[in-house]
Design an enzyme around this catalytic site. Structure first.
Site, PDB file in Angstrom:
ATOM      1  N   TYR A  74       0.877  -1.174   0.000  1.00 32.35           N
ATOM      2  CA  TYR A  74       0.000   0.000   0.000  1.00 32.35           C
ATOM      3  C   TYR A  74       0.914   1.224   0.000  1.00 32.35           C
ATOM      4  O   TYR A  74       2.098   1.105  -0.320  1.00 32.35           O
ATOM      5  CB  TYR A  74      -0.890  -0.127   1.258  1.00 32.35           C
TER       6      TYR A  74
ATOM      7  N   ARG B  88      -5.607  10.178 -11.307  1.00 33.13           N
ATOM      8  CA  ARG B  88      -4.986  10.871 -10.155  1.00 33.13           C
ATOM      9  C   ARG B  88      -4.575   9.826  -9.141  1.00 33.13           C
ATOM     10  O   ARG B  88      -5.234   9.605  -8.139  1.00 33.13           O
ATOM     11  CB  ARG B  88      -6.001  11.863  -9.570  1.00 33.13           C
TER      12      ARG B  88
ATOM     13  N   LYS C 128      -5.681  -1.805  -2.603  1.00 28.22           N
ATOM     14  CA  LYS C 128      -6.859  -1.525  -1.760  1.00 28.22           C
ATOM     15  C   LYS C 128      -7.583  -2.837  -1.436  1.00 28.22           C
ATOM     16  O   LYS C 128      -8.016  -3.057  -0.312  1.00 28.22           O
ATOM     17  CB  LYS C 128      -7.820  -0.575  -2.483  1.00 28.22           C
TER      18      LYS C 128
ATOM     19  N   GLU D  80     -11.912   5.008  -7.065  1.00 30.85           N
ATOM     20  CA  GLU D  80     -10.618   5.308  -6.466  1.00 30.85           C
ATOM     21  C   GLU D  80      -9.743   6.082  -7.446  1.00 30.85           C
ATOM     22  O   GLU D  80      -9.602   5.691  -8.611  1.00 30.85           O
ATOM     23  CB  GLU D  80      -9.928   3.977  -6.104  1.00 30.85           C
ATOM     24  N   ASP D  81      -9.187   7.160  -6.971  1.00 30.25           N
ATOM     25  CA  ASP D  81      -8.161   7.908  -7.699  1.00 30.25           C
ATOM     26  C   ASP D  81      -8.582   8.348  -9.113  1.00 30.25           C
ATOM     27  O   ASP D  81      -7.800   8.283 -10.059  1.00 30.25           O
ATOM     28  CB  ASP D  81      -6.845   7.117  -7.709  1.00 30.25           C
TER      29      ASP D  81
ATOM     30  N   ASP E  43     -13.754   6.736  -2.432  1.00 25.98           N
ATOM     31  CA  ASP E  43     -12.844   6.595  -1.300  1.00 25.98           C
ATOM     32  C   ASP E  43     -12.068   7.877  -1.028  1.00 25.98           C
ATOM     33  O   ASP E  43     -11.802   8.215   0.121  1.00 25.98           O
ATOM     34  CB  ASP E  43     -11.882   5.444  -1.612  1.00 25.98           C
ATOM     35  N   ASP E  44     -11.694   8.589  -2.090  1.00 25.08           N
ATOM     36  CA  ASP E  44     -10.854   9.782  -1.912  1.00 25.08           C
ATOM     37  C   ASP E  44     -11.652  10.949  -1.350  1.00 25.08           C
ATOM     38  O   ASP E  44     -11.103  11.801  -0.664  1.00 25.08           O
ATOM     39  CB  ASP E  44     -10.209  10.159  -3.240  1.00 25.08           C
TER      40      ASP E  44
ATOM     41  N   ASN F 181      -0.485  11.759  -0.118  1.00 28.18           N
ATOM     42  CA  ASN F 181       0.238  10.499  -0.345  1.00 28.18           C
ATOM     43  C   ASN F 181       0.933  10.517  -1.698  1.00 28.18           C
ATOM     44  O   ASN F 181       0.471  11.216  -2.595  1.00 28.18           O
ATOM     45  CB  ASN F 181      -0.757   9.333  -0.324  1.00 28.18           C
TER      46      ASN F 181
HETATM   47  O1  LIG Z   1      -4.287   5.203  -1.191  1.00 27.35           O
HETATM   48  C1  LIG Z   1      -4.051   5.867  -0.168  1.00 27.35           C
HETATM   49  O2  LIG Z   1      -3.083   5.689   0.555  1.00 27.35           O
HETATM   50  C2  LIG Z   1      -5.052   6.925   0.256  1.00 27.35           C
HETATM   51  C3  LIG Z   1      -5.781   7.421  -0.904  1.00 27.35           C
HETATM   52  O3  LIG Z   1      -6.859   6.968  -1.246  1.00 27.35           O
HETATM   53  C4  LIG Z   1      -5.106   8.376  -1.796  1.00 27.35           C
HETATM   54  O4  LIG Z   1      -4.113   8.999  -1.399  1.00 27.35           O
HETATM   55  O5  LIG Z   1      -5.572   8.501  -2.926  1.00 27.35           O
HETATM   56 MG   LIG Z   2      -7.111   7.110  -3.343  1.00 26.60          MG
END
Ligand SMILES: O=C([O-])CC(=O)C(=O)O
Ligand SMILES: [Mg+2]
Length: 573
Positions: free
Chosen positions: A112, A165, A183, A255-256, A278-279, A420
């Site tokens: 991760y 992203r 994830k 996600e992202d 999630d973001d 991150n």
């Molecule tokens: O993945 C991770 O550590 C947390 C998150 O969702 C991101 O930064 O996009």
């Molecule tokens: Mg993320």
């Protein structure tokens, strides 16, 4: 909780898990779900026809764990450790999850953030075996058929990205696959969701990353991103195809995605599907939880805090909205809450009609009638926040001056550097603790080592959505939650804050230690299950009477299954 798989007499006395498979011979060893390596017993080796294909020695899973860790320590770079662990996941899934579960603090930074970010950047090099499903813009009209190619029929959770992203690293196109894979590993390691029921997906519509487009090792479509109607059509088709193939209750975690798409799709789909972003929402819940826990140290009410966000993207907007909800519960009006939330983006403080422009609809909510300022140090001095939250992937944004100023007008300044991976953090844990002489309440999105200041050791908490999505997801799957509302995330933030112990707060941490994350995720799932049934949001009936027992009993076990003769499932020889 499900057994951690230790080969003890106590475990042996528990139920024996049985593997039912029609596979025989080498195919059993090649299936990571069935493979036990040297842990196959002599009877099993004979039964499935692999006798002689495995060295003539027998190891317990405990002994295998020892070997895995020896290998792990042997590697010098984190990227090599990542490759090794993914290799293990491809060979022996139970062993992979046993080690990941038991050594979560050691291994989470590899599978991760931060290492997964590096792995995505180098995915072309890291690539060994495909994992997950790739759906491209060229597949428009055929998404359902691709979903049907996935070997598992029962899928409970999908994590999907379009790679635009990836963490704070920007557009990594199809190489963003590492994120859904990582994830989902945490869904299993932290919340015991069966890996067989997890599906990582990349929607590949191209990339605008010039470096990747020129990279001969790039694994995605070598073309610019398709945007607009065609892109939206693909996402729409994808959502419908998921339901058609895997059912209405399949949890779809976005996600992202890039900023505007993330907000758009959340609005569009949240009332229609079992989905969340999630973001926006996961990060909001973990940050609000950290803020709520910090109140136990500062002794303030939430609404007594002025909160400044560095960044006005998915994370900041999500956190700010959830904070408003929490303040409302405390009795504040919308106007009062808004007056406490200040935001800064790349063009400066969000002020009404500011000359630099760039105010999207989401940002408009948080604009102030105030003089325009663009320098963060100046803004901090002017606004005098109690809490400063960084989420714009601008490393070093929290300068020494800013941290000093935070410490000058707060006894216990709250500093959250949430971007991150580690290289994008707004400041390091060491900077925050040393400059504030150990007085700050610090959290970061990616892990930092403990810091000792004046003889006292501070353990920074990891304000990462990993504390949120596994537990929420587990509850959603097990209870059949139809739609995941904002209230669910506020309930999760509170549940997580309530799990923070005095000893955590004493060591400077506003989150439970990572070593407890499996228990934390289970407890969150229990709270959300109670909430869901109470508010008529769950589709699965009958309602389990003892939700704690129910949730924990459903969690994946890393114990090996046994192979026994089964006259129905074995072909005639
Ligand atoms: O993945 C991770 O550590 C947390 C998150 O969702 C991101 O930064 O996009
Ligand atoms: Mg993320």
């Amino acid at each position: 909780m499900a057994s951690n798989g230790k080969d003890t007499a106590e475990n042996a006395a528990k139920e024996v898990r049985i593997s039912h498979t029609r596979l025989r011979g080498i195919d059993v060893m090649r299936d990571p779900k069935l493979n036990k390596g040297l842990a196959f017993t002599l009877e099993e080796r004979q039964l499935v026809g692999i006798h002689g294909l495995v060295p003539p020695c027998f190891k317990t899973q405990d002994e295998q764990v020892y070997r895995v860790l020896q290998n792990f320590y042997h590697f010098e770079s984190d990227l090599d450790r990542y490759i090794y662990l993914i290799g293990l996941q491809d060979r022996n899934e139970k062993l992979f999850y046993r080690v990941l579960t038991e050594q979560i603090e050691l291994l989470m930074p590899i599978v991760y953030t931060p290492t997964v970010g590096l792995a995505c950047q180098k995915y072309g090099l890291v690539f060994r075996r495909p994992r997950g499903l790739y759906i491209t813009i060229n597949d428009l009209g055929h998404v359902y058929e691709i979903l049907c190619n996935w070997p598992e029929r029962k899928i409970s959770v999908i994590v999907v990205t379009d790679g635009e992203r990836i963490l704070g690293l920007g557009d990594l196109g199809a190489q963003g696959m590492g994120i859904p894979v990582g994830k989902l590993s945490l869904y299993t390691a932290c919340a015991g969701v069966d890996p067989q029921h997890c599906l990582p997906i990349v929607i590949d519509v191209g990339t605008d990353n010039e470096t990747l487009l020129k990279d001969p090792l790039y694994i995605g479509l070598p073309q610019k991103r398709t945007r607009g109607e065609k892109y939206d059509q693909l996402i729409e088709e994808f959502m419908q195809a998921v339901v058609k193939r895997f059912g209405q209750n399949t949890l779809i975690q976005f996600e992202d995605f890039g900023n505007s798409n993330a907000f758009r799709f959340l609005e569009k789909y949240r009332g229609q599907y079992c989905t969340f972003n999630d973001d926006i929402q996961g990060t909001a819940a973990v940050a609000v939880s950290g803020v709520l826990a910090s109140l136990k140290i500062t002794g303030k009410k939430l609404s007594e805090n002025t909160i400044l966000f560095q960044g006005a993207g998915e994370a900041s907007i999500g956190i700010a909205h959830l904070l408003m909800k929490a303040m409302k519960e405390e009795g504040s009006s919308e106007e009062e809450s808004l007056s406490k939330l200040w935001m800064v983006d790349s063009k400066g403080l969000l002020t009404q009609g500011r000359p630099s422009g760039g105010l999207t609809e989401h940002k408009m909510t948080f604009t102030k009638k105030y003089k325009h300022m663009s320098n963060l140090e100046e803004i901090v001095r002017e606004v005098k926040p109690n809490i400063i939250i960084g989420a714009a992937a601008v490393p070093g944004a929290f300068t020494e001056q800013i941290i000093k100023d935070m410490a000058s007008f707060n006894e216990r300044p709250v500093i959250f550097a949430l971007s991150n991976p580690t290289s994008k953090a707004e400041c390091t844990a060491e900077q925050a603790y040393t400059i504030t002489e150990g007085r700050c309440i610090f959290a970061s999105g990616s892990p930092f080592q403990p810091v000792t200041v004046n003889g006292k050791t501070h353990h920074p908490g990891q304000g990462n959505n990993a504390y949120i999505f596994p537990g929420v997801g587990l509850a959603a799957i097990l209870c059949g939650i139809r739609h995941i509302t904002e209230d669910v995330f506020l309930a999760t933030a509170k549940a997580l804050a309530n799990l923070v112990q005095q000893e955590d707060l004493d060591s400077g941490r506003v989150y439970p230690p990572l070593t407890k994350i499996r228990d934390v995720s289970a407890s969150i799932a229990v709270e959300i299950a109670k909430y869901a049934y109470k508010h008529n949001m769950a589709a699965h009936y009958p309602e389990p009477a003892d939700k704690d027992d129910f949730i924990r009993s459903q969690m994946y076990s890393t114990d090996y299954s046994s192979f026994v003769p089964d006259r129905w499932s074995w072909p005639k020889l």
